[in-house]
Structures are given as C-alpha cells and as structure tokens.
Design an enzyme around this catalytic site. Structure first.
Site, PDB file in Angstrom:
ATOM      1  N   HIS A  15     -43.835 -15.789  11.717  1.00 34.37           N
ATOM      2  CA  HIS A  15     -42.382 -15.930  11.577  1.00 34.37           C
ATOM      3  C   HIS A  15     -41.749 -15.969  12.959  1.00 34.37           C
ATOM      4  O   HIS A  15     -42.406 -15.641  13.953  1.00 34.37           O
ATOM      5  CB  HIS A  15     -41.806 -14.737  10.800  1.00 34.37           C
ATOM      6  CG  HIS A  15     -42.037 -13.439  11.525  1.00 34.37           C
ATOM      7  ND1 HIS A  15     -43.149 -12.663  11.301  1.00 34.37           N
ATOM      8  CD2 HIS A  15     -41.345 -12.809  12.507  1.00 34.37           C
ATOM      9  CE1 HIS A  15     -43.119 -11.610  12.108  1.00 34.37           C
ATOM     10  NE2 HIS A  15     -42.032 -11.680  12.857  1.00 34.37           N
ATOM     11  N   HIS A  30     -39.547 -17.296  19.799  1.00 31.33           N
ATOM     12  CA  HIS A  30     -41.017 -17.389  19.848  1.00 31.33           C
ATOM     13  C   HIS A  30     -41.628 -16.942  18.521  1.00 31.33           C
ATOM     14  O   HIS A  30     -41.018 -16.169  17.777  1.00 31.33           O
ATOM     15  CB  HIS A  30     -41.566 -16.510  20.983  1.00 31.33           C
ATOM     16  CG  HIS A  30     -41.406 -15.045  20.702  1.00 31.33           C
ATOM     17  ND1 HIS A  30     -40.230 -14.366  20.952  1.00 31.33           N
ATOM     18  CD2 HIS A  30     -42.245 -14.135  20.149  1.00 31.33           C
ATOM     19  CE1 HIS A  30     -40.360 -13.105  20.583  1.00 31.33           C
ATOM     20  NE2 HIS A  30     -41.577 -12.927  20.080  1.00 31.33           N
TER      21      HIS A  30
HETATM   22  P1  2AM Z   1     -42.243 -10.667  17.493  1.00 27.64           P
HETATM   23  O1  2AM Z   1     -43.667 -10.498  17.065  1.00 27.64           O
HETATM   24  O2  2AM Z   1     -41.664 -11.953  17.090  1.00 27.64           O
HETATM   25  O3  2AM Z   1     -42.013 -10.341  18.915  1.00 27.64           O
HETATM   26  C1  2AM Z   1     -41.656  -7.527  12.759  1.00 27.64           C
HETATM   27  O4  2AM Z   1     -42.198  -6.277  13.063  1.00 27.64           O
HETATM   28  C2  2AM Z   1     -41.303  -8.257  14.010  1.00 27.64           C
HETATM   29  O5  2AM Z   1     -40.308  -7.542  14.709  1.00 27.64           O
HETATM   30  C3  2AM Z   1     -42.482  -8.397  14.951  1.00 27.64           C
HETATM   31  O6  2AM Z   1     -43.157  -9.570  14.664  1.00 27.64           O
HETATM   32  C4  2AM Z   1     -41.822  -8.381  16.303  1.00 27.64           C
HETATM   33  O7  2AM Z   1     -41.413  -9.665  16.649  1.00 27.64           O
HETATM   34  C5  2AM Z   1     -40.569  -7.584  16.090  1.00 27.64           C
HETATM   35  N1  2AM Z   1     -40.716  -6.212  16.578  1.00 27.64           N
HETATM   36  C6  2AM Z   1     -41.552  -5.268  16.134  1.00 27.64           C
HETATM   37  N2  2AM Z   1     -41.390  -4.138  16.811  1.00 27.64           N
HETATM   38  C7  2AM Z   1     -40.412  -4.353  17.691  1.00 27.64           C
HETATM   39  C8  2AM Z   1     -39.771  -3.551  18.668  1.00 27.64           C
HETATM   40  N3  2AM Z   1     -40.100  -2.281  18.858  1.00 27.64           N
HETATM   41  N4  2AM Z   1     -38.812  -4.119  19.408  1.00 27.64           N
HETATM   42  C9  2AM Z   1     -38.463  -5.401  19.214  1.00 27.64           C
HETATM   43  N5  2AM Z   1     -39.028  -6.204  18.303  1.00 27.64           N
HETATM   44  C10 2AM Z   1     -39.990  -5.693  17.549  1.00 27.64           C
END
Ligand code: 2AM
Length: 190
Positions: free
Chosen positions: A40, A127
C-alpha cells in the site's frame, strides 16, 4: 487500535511488485518482503487511537477527500530509507508527485493534528514499502538489489488512477501485520 490511512494498489500492480520480490528472494539477504496483499501507499500513520475517536477521524478524512480530485500516479523509481549507508526500508515511489496527492497528505497532517494525532516530522514522501531490511546490508549487495528492481521495472507500466482513500486497522501478529479495511472514502471525480 492501531490504524493508518493509505492508498490501495490495483491488483496488477501488487502482482508486478510481487514478481519483483520473488526475483530478489533468491538472494541470501536478510530482508522481510512485504506480503503482496499488504502492499500500500501510506498517507498517514495514525498510531494507536482510541476506538471512540474513529468517527471523528472518519469525518476529517471524508471532509478532505470530498474536495480533493482523483489523480494518476506513476510509480517509476526504487529507493531506500533513510539512505544507502544505513538502509532499513526498500521502496518503490515516484519522482512525479501529483499535486493532489501532496495536498491530500498535507491536509490529513494538518486537520488530524487538530484532533490530537501527532504530526509526522518528515515531509511526505510517496512510497510503497516493498521490503524491510533486518540487518544492515553491504553497500554492494544493496546496490545490486536496487539495480535488479530497476531492471525488473523497466518497461512496466506502473501508472494507476487513484480514486479513493482507505482507512486501515493494523493488527500485529507473529506472522507480521494483518490489515483490515475500516472504511473507504471516494475522491472527487476529476
Ligand atoms: P510505510 O511502510 O509506507 O513507510 C502501516 O503500519 C504503515 O504505516 C506502514 O506500512 C508504514 O508505512 C507506516 N508506519 C508504521 N509505523 C510507523 C511509524 N512509527 N511512523 C510512521 N509511519 C509508520
């Protein structure tokens, strides 16, 4: 509950990304590849929110999506976070950030902050995380991975029309996170 707001990907794009991941799995590298169904584009990570705040959050998303037009996004470049020397995340993104996507992410940050959701310090970078590096890779190995993604991606048409935004719940488990759709919000018809 742990939740986030994202753009879902068409199944063809998930399949193309999954084929690239399969090609890279033969490398003996310590990388957790994101399951195809979990791929996603994150717009806003909400963290742990009280379920009673859900309606307020949905109204904020709805208010923003209602006035933001749908757009086309072209995924055309791989990259890593934070940088090649200390890479932890391998992603596919775009060097042509649609204005609507930028505005969508900015508006969510601003309006959700008013409701107490912490703001992301880093500026939005569109991204799709495809892999998480478990232990630091040799620079030469990482360069090989990025080159292979570029080669595999060459000629693929990764453009798609984004017409809606999805609110997901993320449940962490031993087999990795499981994402459940909580709600979907249509963007304005362009
Ligand atoms: P990303 O992989 O696109 O960077 C669901 O958990 C999504 O939220 C993850 O795929 C991640 O996005 C984002 N995410 C998870 N933990 C996070 C955090 N602590 N801070 C910011 N984004 C986070």
């Amino acid at each position: 509950m742990r939740a986030f707001i994202a753009i879902e990907l068409p199944v063809e794009i998930k399949n193309s990304l999954s084929r690239i991941q399969e090609k890279l799995k033969i490398e003996p590298l310590k990388i957790n590849w994101v399951k195809p169904q979990n791929l996603h584009l994150t717009l806003k990570f909400l963290g742990d929110i009280p379920p009673k705040q859900l309606n307020e959050i949905k109204q904020i998303i709805s208010g923003i999506t209602r006035i933001t037009s749908g757009f086309e996004i072209k995924l055309n470049t791989p990259g890593v976070f934070p940088d090649m020397a200390a890479a932890r995340i391998i992603w596919i993104g775009t060097d042509q950030l649609p204005l609507e996507l930028k505005q969508l992410a900015e508006q969510l940050e601003i309006k959700l902050a008013v409701s107490g959701i912490p703001r992301q310090e880093k500026t939005f970078s569109a991204h799709i995380t495809i892999g998480r590096i478990k232990s630091l890779l040799l620079l030469s190995d990482l360069e090989k991975v990025i080159d292979k993604i570029k080669t595999a991606a060459a000629g693929l048409n990764w453009g798609f029309d984004c017409k809606k935004v999805t609110l997901f719940e993320s449940t962490l488990g031993p087999g990795g996170p499981a994402y459940t759709v909580l709600d979907q919000f249509n963007l304005k018809i362009a």
